[in-house]
Design an enzyme around this catalytic site. Structure first.
Site, PDB file in Angstrom:
ATOM      1  N   HIS A   1      92.287  63.692  51.170  1.00 22.84           N
ATOM      2  CA  HIS A   1      93.397  63.315  51.219  1.00 22.84           C
ATOM      3  C   HIS A   1      93.592  61.799  52.348  1.00 22.84           C
ATOM      4  CE1 HIS A   1      96.507  64.584  55.103  1.00 22.84           C
ATOM      5  NE2 HIS A   1      96.135  63.257  55.195  1.00 22.84           N
TER       6      HIS A   1
ATOM      7  N   HIS B   1      96.546  57.899  51.772  1.00 25.41           N
ATOM      8  CA  HIS B   1      97.741  57.439  51.378  1.00 25.41           C
ATOM      9  C   HIS B   1      97.682  56.388  50.817  1.00 25.41           C
ATOM     10  CE1 HIS B   1      99.699  60.003  55.478  1.00 25.41           C
ATOM     11  NE2 HIS B   1      98.196  60.525  55.275  1.00 25.41           N
TER      12      HIS B   1
ATOM     13  N   GLN C   1     106.805  61.889  56.024  1.00 28.70           N
ATOM     14  CA  GLN C   1     106.844  61.324  56.898  1.00 28.70           C
ATOM     15  C   GLN C   1     107.575  61.374  58.647  1.00 28.70           C
ATOM     16  OE1 GLN C   1     103.562  58.384  57.996  1.00 28.70           O
ATOM     17  NE2 GLN C   1     104.388  60.118  59.562  1.00 28.70           N
TER      18      GLN C   1
ATOM     19  N   HIS D   1     100.373  67.607  56.281  1.00 29.12           N
ATOM     20  CA  HIS D   1      99.747  67.417  57.348  1.00 29.12           C
ATOM     21  C   HIS D   1     100.266  68.409  59.510  1.00 29.12           C
ATOM     22  CE1 HIS D   1      99.475  63.245  55.239  1.00 29.12           C
ATOM     23  NE2 HIS D   1      99.340  62.983  56.489  1.00 29.12           N
TER      24      HIS D   1
ATOM     25  N   GLU E   1      98.595  67.277  64.401  1.00 30.52           N
ATOM     26  CA  GLU E   1      97.745  66.006  64.436  1.00 30.52           C
ATOM     27  C   GLU E   1      98.081  65.592  65.459  1.00 30.52           C
ATOM     28  OE1 GLU E   1      97.809  63.272  61.537  1.00 30.52           O
ATOM     29  OE2 GLU E   1      96.564  62.019  62.262  1.00 30.52           O
TER      30      GLU E   1
ATOM     31  N   ASP F   1      92.043  59.043  54.818  1.00 29.53           N
ATOM     32  CA  ASP F   1      93.135  59.081  55.583  1.00 29.53           C
ATOM     33  C   ASP F   1      93.309  57.964  55.051  1.00 29.53           C
ATOM     34  OD1 ASP F   1      95.404  60.193  56.555  1.00 29.53           O
ATOM     35  OD2 ASP F   1      95.005  60.362  58.313  1.00 29.53           O
TER      36      ASP F   1
HETATM   37 FE   FE2 Z   1      97.422  61.482  56.379  1.00 27.74          FE
END
Ligand code: FE2
Length: 430
Positions: free
Chosen positions: A57, A59, A152, A210, A213, A309
């Site tokens: 995971h 970005h 996102q 996701h 969260e 992440d």
């Molecule tokens: Fe993430």
């Protein structure tokens, strides 16, 4: 005659004094006392030799952008997302590719040879997608990069969320993402989970969402994700990422939820570094930890992964591409302090993460890819404790990175001239 033999290796499963023979980029044999000749011999000298680290995971489109266009003042996820939204219109493909390649250099030096990265599809230009597809091709000789189409700003909430995500998949992104807790309503979130699982089933793709969260104990999209996984026959191909709301949920509800997740063969990926930094921000004291229920998920037989992440981006200003740092934090946050727990954590940042992203030919058996890391530690527990040096990184039987052993010279009367942090009592001696 082998291409390469690594001699006298300690393995993560506890075997010691093992030789690993490699030919044609594959592991040919893992055994004590391999005598056949080899083109190259590396003496592991009783150090830990592991399959490479895997990050399930990440970005990659945001990494190393810290400070652009400004710093995150509150340190919250919501400001981080807003900041990324400010930066996004200014992104260029060239800058994205350059930052991602630099991060991959760092990853390789840390023995991290497979990464699943979410790629934001919220800007309809999809410059992020174009850039990450190029990076995926360019790093392929030394690093496996999987890409997830990640809305996102919300699949339904962003004006072009639906067509942009589908276009990203058409362009070659191979995993379906989502962010149900960020949709406008709980109902929209549940609808997005259903729609995205349907897309994955139709296209034959995995899902990595996701999910929940948030610290809101009533954020329960993972329940929907498990149910839709069952409905569309996606068992084993779906990852629920973050799942931080599970930390705050009612115990009775969780006693129903975890078996449902196990039934759906969901993979659960926590992100210990960023979650402990970002969650609990609305609390005074006591302040909640920001990680999902890792020991309980493991006890239910659910495959757990740990992701990095973010590294130096608007959401998280720290990080170093080191999955041992991720595992080190997981030990603390999950309070998994026994030797068996720590061995499990090492297994998670290698085998568990590889399983979560469906990595093929991974491991230490005959026929697996000859992708290996020699660490400056004698066993997995010591490797985690020291965040040990990655002395040698091997990809398909070739050395692609080396780091000098860390040894400090002392100038102390009556004490040794050198100190090697990895030369203290190994786990077996305690
Ligand atoms: Fe993430």
């Amino acid at each position: 005659m082998f291409d390469l033999v690594i001699r006298n290796a300690n393995l993560p499963d506890g075997r010691i004094g093992i030789d690993i023979a490699i030919t044609g980029g594959k592991i040919e044999a893992v055994d004590a006392g391999i005598t056949a000749d080899a083109g190259q011999v590396i003496d592991a000298a009783g150090r830990l030799v592991s399959p490479p680290f895997v990050d399930p995971h990440f970005h990659m489109d945001a990494t190393l952008s810290l400070g652009l266009p400004r710093m995150n003042r509150s340190g919250t996820l919501l400001e981080g997302i807003a900041l990324w939204g400010e930066l996004r219109p200014t992104l260029t493909k060239e800058a994205l590719v350059d930052r991602a390649l630099r991060y991959c250099d760092l990853a390789v030096s840390q023995g991290l040879l497979a990464i699943r990265s979410h790629v934001d599809t919220s800007d309809p230009r999809l410059v992020t997608v174009e850039a990450m597809l190029e990076v995926r091709d360019r790093v392929a000789p030394y690093l496996d990069l999987q890409l997830v189409a990640f809305p996102q700003d919300g699949y339904y909430r962003a004006p072009d969320g639906v067509p942009a995500l589908n276009r990203a998949l058409d362009m070659g992104v191979g995993v379906v993402g989502g962010i149900p807790h960020f949709e406008r309503t709980t109902a929209d979130g549940a609808a997005s989970v259903e729609a995205l699982c349907r897309i994955a089933a139709d296209r034959g793709l995995p899902v990595d969402m996701h999910c929940d969260e948030t610290d809101d104990p009533l954020s329960r999209h993972v329940e929907t994700l498990a149910a839709q996984t069952k409905r569309f026959g996606l068992e084993g191909r779906v990852v629920g990422s973050h799942l931080t709301s599970m930390h705050s949920m009612d115990n009775y509800y969780v006693s129903k939820l975890i078996p449902l997740m196990a039934e759906a063969k969901l993979h659960a990926v926590a992100n210990p570094l960023i979650n402990i930094m970002l969650q609990g921000r609305h609390d005074t004291y006591p302040r909640r930890r920001g990680m999902t229920r890792v020991p309980e998920l493991l006890a239910a037989g659910i495959n757990v992964g740990f992701g990095h992440d973010c590294v130096m981006d608007p959401r998280y200003s720290m990080g170093s591409g080191d999955m041992l740092e991720v595992g080190h934090m997981a030990i603390h946050v999950a309070q998994m302090a026994s030797i068996a727990d720590k061995q499990k954590i090492f297994e998670i940042v290698t085998f568990g993460n590889a399983c979560a992203i469906g990595l093929e030919n991974y491991g230490l058996k005959k026929g697996c890819n000859a992708d290996l890391v020699i660490l400056q530690a004698s066993d997995p527990v010591e490797a985690l404790r020291l965040k040990a040096n990655r002395l040698t990184v091997i990809r398909r039987g070739k050395v692609i990175a080396q780091t000098a052993p860390r040894v400090s010279r002392l100038a102390l009367d009556g004490r040794p001239a050198e100190v090697d942090g990895a030369a203290y009592a190994p786990t077996a001696a305690r």
